[in-house]
Design a protein around this motif. Structure first.
Motif, PDB file in Angstrom:
ATOM      1  N   ALA A  15     -66.106 -36.850  60.015  1.00  0.00           N
ATOM      2  CA  ALA A  15     -66.216 -36.254  61.345  1.00  0.00           C
ATOM      3  C   ALA A  15     -65.639 -34.838  61.345  1.00  0.00           C
ATOM      4  CB  ALA A  15     -65.498 -37.126  62.376  1.00  0.00           C
ATOM      5  N   THR A  16     -64.533 -34.649  60.643  1.00  0.00           N
ATOM      6  CA  THR A  16     -63.931 -33.315  60.535  1.00  0.00           C
ATOM      7  C   THR A  16     -64.885 -32.347  59.854  1.00  0.00           C
ATOM      8  OG1 THR A  16     -61.729 -34.304  60.437  1.00  0.00           O
ATOM      9  CG2 THR A  16     -61.944 -32.033  59.674  1.00  0.00           C
ATOM     10  N   PHE A  17     -65.516 -32.779  58.793  1.00  0.00           N
ATOM     11  CA  PHE A  17     -66.473 -31.914  58.094  1.00  0.00           C
ATOM     12  C   PHE A  17     -67.672 -31.589  58.984  1.00  0.00           C
ATOM     13  CE2 PHE A  17     -64.715 -33.842  54.000  1.00  0.00           C
ATOM     14  CZ  PHE A  17     -63.826 -32.795  53.817  1.00  0.00           C
ATOM     15  N   SER A  18     -68.087 -32.553  59.803  1.00  0.00           N
ATOM     16  CA  SER A  18     -69.197 -32.291  60.717  1.00  0.00           C
ATOM     17  C   SER A  18     -68.814 -31.250  61.755  1.00  0.00           C
ATOM     18  CB  SER A  18     -69.622 -33.578  61.431  1.00  0.00           C
ATOM     19  OG  SER A  18     -70.153 -34.493  60.507  1.00  0.00           O
ATOM     20  N   ILE A  19     -67.591 -31.325  62.255  1.00  0.00           N
ATOM     21  CA  ILE A  19     -67.117 -30.339  63.229  1.00  0.00           C
ATOM     22  C   ILE A  19     -67.036 -28.959  62.572  1.00  0.00           C
ATOM     23  CG2 ILE A  19     -65.135 -29.635  64.634  1.00  0.00           C
ATOM     24  CD1 ILE A  19     -64.635 -32.670  65.089  1.00  0.00           C
ATOM     25  N   MET A  20     -66.556 -28.919  61.338  1.00  0.00           N
ATOM     26  CA  MET A  20     -66.491 -27.642  60.623  1.00  0.00           C
ATOM     27  C   MET A  20     -67.893 -27.088  60.388  1.00  0.00           C
ATOM     28  SD  MET A  20     -63.253 -28.214  57.984  1.00  0.00           S
ATOM     29  CE  MET A  20     -64.327 -28.503  56.652  1.00  0.00           C
ATOM     30  N   ALA A  21     -68.841 -27.965  60.097  1.00  0.00           N
ATOM     31  CA  ALA A  21     -70.220 -27.526  59.871  1.00  0.00           C
ATOM     32  C   ALA A  21     -70.820 -26.934  61.136  1.00  0.00           C
ATOM     33  CB  ALA A  21     -71.070 -28.698  59.382  1.00  0.00           C
ATOM     34  N   THR A  32     -80.781 -25.179  64.239  1.00  0.00           N
ATOM     35  CA  THR A  32     -81.123 -26.455  63.595  1.00  0.00           C
ATOM     36  C   THR A  32     -79.893 -27.075  62.932  1.00  0.00           C
ATOM     37  OG1 THR A  32     -83.326 -25.586  63.160  1.00  0.00           O
ATOM     38  CG2 THR A  32     -82.674 -27.558  61.949  1.00  0.00           C
ATOM     39  N   GLY A  33     -79.111 -26.246  62.255  1.00  0.00           N
ATOM     40  CA  GLY A  33     -77.890 -26.735  61.607  1.00  0.00           C
ATOM     41  C   GLY A  33     -76.873 -27.240  62.609  1.00  0.00           C
ATOM     42  N   VAL A  39     -75.557 -34.207  65.717  1.00  0.00           N
ATOM     43  CA  VAL A  39     -76.127 -35.549  65.546  1.00  0.00           C
ATOM     44  C   VAL A  39     -75.321 -36.334  64.508  1.00  0.00           C
ATOM     45  CG1 VAL A  39     -78.154 -36.821  64.720  1.00  0.00           C
ATOM     46  CG2 VAL A  39     -78.447 -34.915  66.308  1.00  0.00           C
ATOM     47  N   ALA A  40     -74.980 -35.678  63.403  1.00  0.00           N
ATOM     48  CA  ALA A  40     -74.174 -36.343  62.368  1.00  0.00           C
ATOM     49  C   ALA A  40     -72.811 -36.743  62.915  1.00  0.00           C
ATOM     50  CB  ALA A  40     -74.006 -35.418  61.161  1.00  0.00           C
ATOM     51  N   MET A  45     -69.016 -40.897  64.462  1.00  0.00           N
ATOM     52  CA  MET A  45     -68.075 -41.440  65.442  1.00  0.00           C
ATOM     53  C   MET A  45     -68.539 -42.819  65.924  1.00  0.00           C
ATOM     54  SD  MET A  45     -65.583 -39.289  65.787  1.00  0.00           S
ATOM     55  CE  MET A  45     -64.857 -39.657  67.362  1.00  0.00           C
ATOM     56  N   GLY A  46     -69.840 -42.989  66.104  1.00  0.00           N
ATOM     57  CA  GLY A  46     -70.366 -44.285  66.517  1.00  0.00           C
ATOM     58  C   GLY A  46     -70.106 -45.357  65.476  1.00  0.00           C
ATOM     59  N   PHE A  47     -70.334 -45.024  64.210  1.00  0.00           N
ATOM     60  CA  PHE A  47     -70.051 -45.986  63.141  1.00  0.00           C
ATOM     61  C   PHE A  47     -68.568 -46.345  63.107  1.00  0.00           C
ATOM     62  CE2 PHE A  47     -73.893 -44.188  60.785  1.00  0.00           C
ATOM     63  CZ  PHE A  47     -74.698 -45.250  61.129  1.00  0.00           C
ATOM     64  N   GLY A  48     -67.722 -45.352  63.315  1.00  0.00           N
ATOM     65  CA  GLY A  48     -66.280 -45.604  63.312  1.00  0.00           C
ATOM     66  C   GLY A  48     -65.854 -46.547  64.424  1.00  0.00           C
TER      67      GLY A  48
END
Length: 61
Positions: A15-21, A32-33, A39-40, A45-48
């Motif tokens: 999740a941290t990497f997604s926020i950084m992305a 798009t990114g 979305v990622a 977070m949903g899986f967690g």
């Protein structure tokens, strides 16, 4: 240290990497990114939360 649930550490790091992305793609100007990263993040977070609920129901937490 024995009570660490490593699966949650993994979810938190992803999740941290997604926020950084999101920030990186904003800097690059890639809509798009940014959308893909959001979305990622929502999926991770949903899986967690789903994993936490299942573990709580099985009294593993």
């Amino acid at each position: 240290m024995k009570n660490i649930k490593w699966v949650f550490v993994l979810y938190a790091m992803l999740a941290t990497f997604s926020i950084m992305a999101i920030g990186i793609f904003i800097g690059e100007g890639s809509a798009t990114g940014v959308i893909g990263s959001i979305v990622a993040l929502v999926a991770i977070m949903g899986f967690g939360f789903t994993t936490k609920k299942k573990m709580r129901e099985k009294n593993q937490l």
